[in-house]
Every structure is written in structure tokens, then in C-alpha cells.
Design a protein around this motif. Structure first.
Motif, short mmCIF file in Angstrom:
data_model
loop_
_atom_site.label_atom_id
_atom_site.label_comp_id
_atom_site.label_asym_id
_atom_site.label_seq_id
_atom_site.Cartn_x
_atom_site.Cartn_y
_atom_site.Cartn_z
N ALA A 15 -0.12 1.26 -9.64
CA ALA A 15 -0.26 -0.09 -9.07
C ALA A 15 0.28 -1.08 -10.10
CB ALA A 15 -1.72 -0.38 -8.76
N ASP A 30 1.04 -2.26 -4.35
CA ASP A 30 0.62 -0.88 -4.12
C ASP A 30 -0.73 -0.52 -4.76
OD1 ASP A 30 2.86 -0.50 -2.62
OD2 ASP A 30 3.86 0.86 -4.00
N PRO A 31 -1.79 -1.21 -4.37
CA PRO A 31 -3.12 -0.82 -4.87
C PRO A 31 -3.63 0.41 -4.13
CG PRO A 31 -3.32 -2.66 -3.34
CD PRO A 31 -1.85 -2.38 -3.47
N HIS A 61 -0.80 4.59 -1.52
CA HIS A 61 -0.31 3.27 -1.93
C HIS A 61 -1.10 2.13 -1.29
CE1 HIS A 61 3.47 4.55 -4.03
NE2 HIS A 61 3.11 5.66 -3.42
#
Length: 213
Positions: A15, A30-31, A61
Motif C-alpha cells: 500500500a 491500494d489499501p 488490493h
């Protein structure tokens, strides 16, 4: 500033915080997992995250996106074909692991959209579609900072798998060649699962030279 945080869910995923040095406003890209850890970083560093950006809709993602969105009351943004993934646990692959993950509050962006901070409109990223790993694949590019957040389209020394739903190797190869490896040679490529690389370095590798012509 760019801060890479490797988050651990079913898989480890990179991330990224992309944050303006002066205002500390920025984006979270993209956490994939560990929402509480990412929120703690935001709090400790006094970041104001204005938007969550997704390079594609695979579960590793998007996994922490909904919880962070609720906590911060911010938008989630992704390429317009992402609906097929975030609404379908089979397509986003979470169903394979019994997670049945979905997102229901997403802004779907047109190709080549430019996303800017509300607090500082000169700070932003451009969404460039790069399909083939998924139909909704995209990179987020900053010409100013010479960096591209490339998700799973291209890695250090390799490229994304194309055997998942919506994957197409021919399309991925064409988009990598035409949309990523035509960026300036010094552009830093920040991927979802490997250390950074550059356009120059990937153009010089054997895997690129073995691309279909």
C-alpha cells in the motif's frame, strides 16, 4: 512524499501513501489489508487522506478500503471497469478464500482522468488504463514526481498474471509496451508486490525483450 507500507492479508501487498510534503494532504493507494494499522499511520503522521485510489479490484488490493473509507469519510476511486470486480467476490478472488468481499460506494473514473487534491489542486495523479491483468487495471502517474503506481501490471523483473477473470496476456503486453514503457526512462515504477524499479531497467530485461512483437 511516498510512503510504502507492506500490509499482510492472505498475501503481502504494497500500500502507498502519496502525500504533499507541505500540506500533508494526499492519497492512499491500494489499501489491501490491515485497516487499523494504516489508520494508525495516518494519525501518527498527521496525514489528511482525501481519496483512496485502487489500481484494480482484486481483493488483496481493496481489502481495507471500506473500513478506511468509513473511518475517514472519503471517496474510493478506480477505473470504470472496476464495478465487475468490487461487486463480485468471484471476480475479485475473495470468494476463493471464503471472504466474499465487496465494495458498494465507489467512484468509477473515465480513462485518463486526472485526480487532484481539494486542498492543493496542483498535486495530483493521472489514471492511465493498463488492462490485461484485469479489465479494470490502471496506473496512477505523476509526471511532476516521475513516479507511477502500477499495481500488478508490471513488477520488478516481471509482469502480472493473466489467468484470472478478465485477464488477457496479449492486451497486457500491448498496454505495458504502449502505456508504461513509453514513460520517461527515469520514471519509478511502484508495484503491488515487489520493490521499486524503473522504466529504463524494465526495458533492458530479458522478459521485455521476449515480448511478442
Amino acid at each position: 512524499m511516498i510512503l510504502l507500507v507492506e500490509v499482510q492479508g492472505i498475501f503481502a501487498t504494497n500500500a502507498y501513501f502519496y502525500v504533499d510534503d507541505e500540506t500533508l494532504h494526499g492519497f492512499l493507494i491500494d489499501p489491501g489489508a490491515q485497516a487499523s494499522r494504516l489508520l494508525k499511520i495516518i494519525d501518527e503522521k498527521n496525514f489528511t487522506i482525501e481519496k483512496i485510489l485502487l489500481t484494480h479490484g482484486h481483493f488483496d488490493h481493496i481489502g481495507a478500503a471500506a473500513e478506511i473509507q468509513r473511518a475517514l469519510k472519503i471517496s474510493i476511486c478506480m477505473q470504470k471497469n472496476g464495478r465487475a470486480y468490487v461487486e463480485n467476490p468471484v471476480w475479485n478472488l475473495s470468494a476463493q478464500f471464503g471472504l466474499n468481499m465487496t465494495l458498494d460506494d465507489v467512484i468509477f473514473l473515465e480513462d485518463y482522468s486526472e485526480i487532484f487534491l481539494d486542498d492543493k489542486p496542483s498535486f495530483g495523479l493521472k489514471l492511465i488504463p493498463v488492462a490485461g491483468h484485469t479489465t479494470d487495471g490502471a496506473i496512477f502517474y505523476s509526471a511532476r514526481d516521475g513516479v507511477a503506481f502500477v499495481g500488478d501490471s508490471i513488477f520488478l523483473g516481471s509482469y502480472g498474471r493473466t489467468d484470472f477473470y478478465g485477464g488477457d496476456e496479449e492486451i497486457l503486453f500491448a498496454d505495458i509496451k504502449q502505456k508504461i514503457l513509453t514513460l520517461p526512462d527515469e520514471t519509478i515504477l511502484l508495484s503491488g508486490h515487489t520493490p521499486p524499479t524503473t522504466v529504463h531497467d524494465e526495458k533492458s530485461r530479458a522478459w521485455f525483450n521476449n515480448f511478442p512483437r
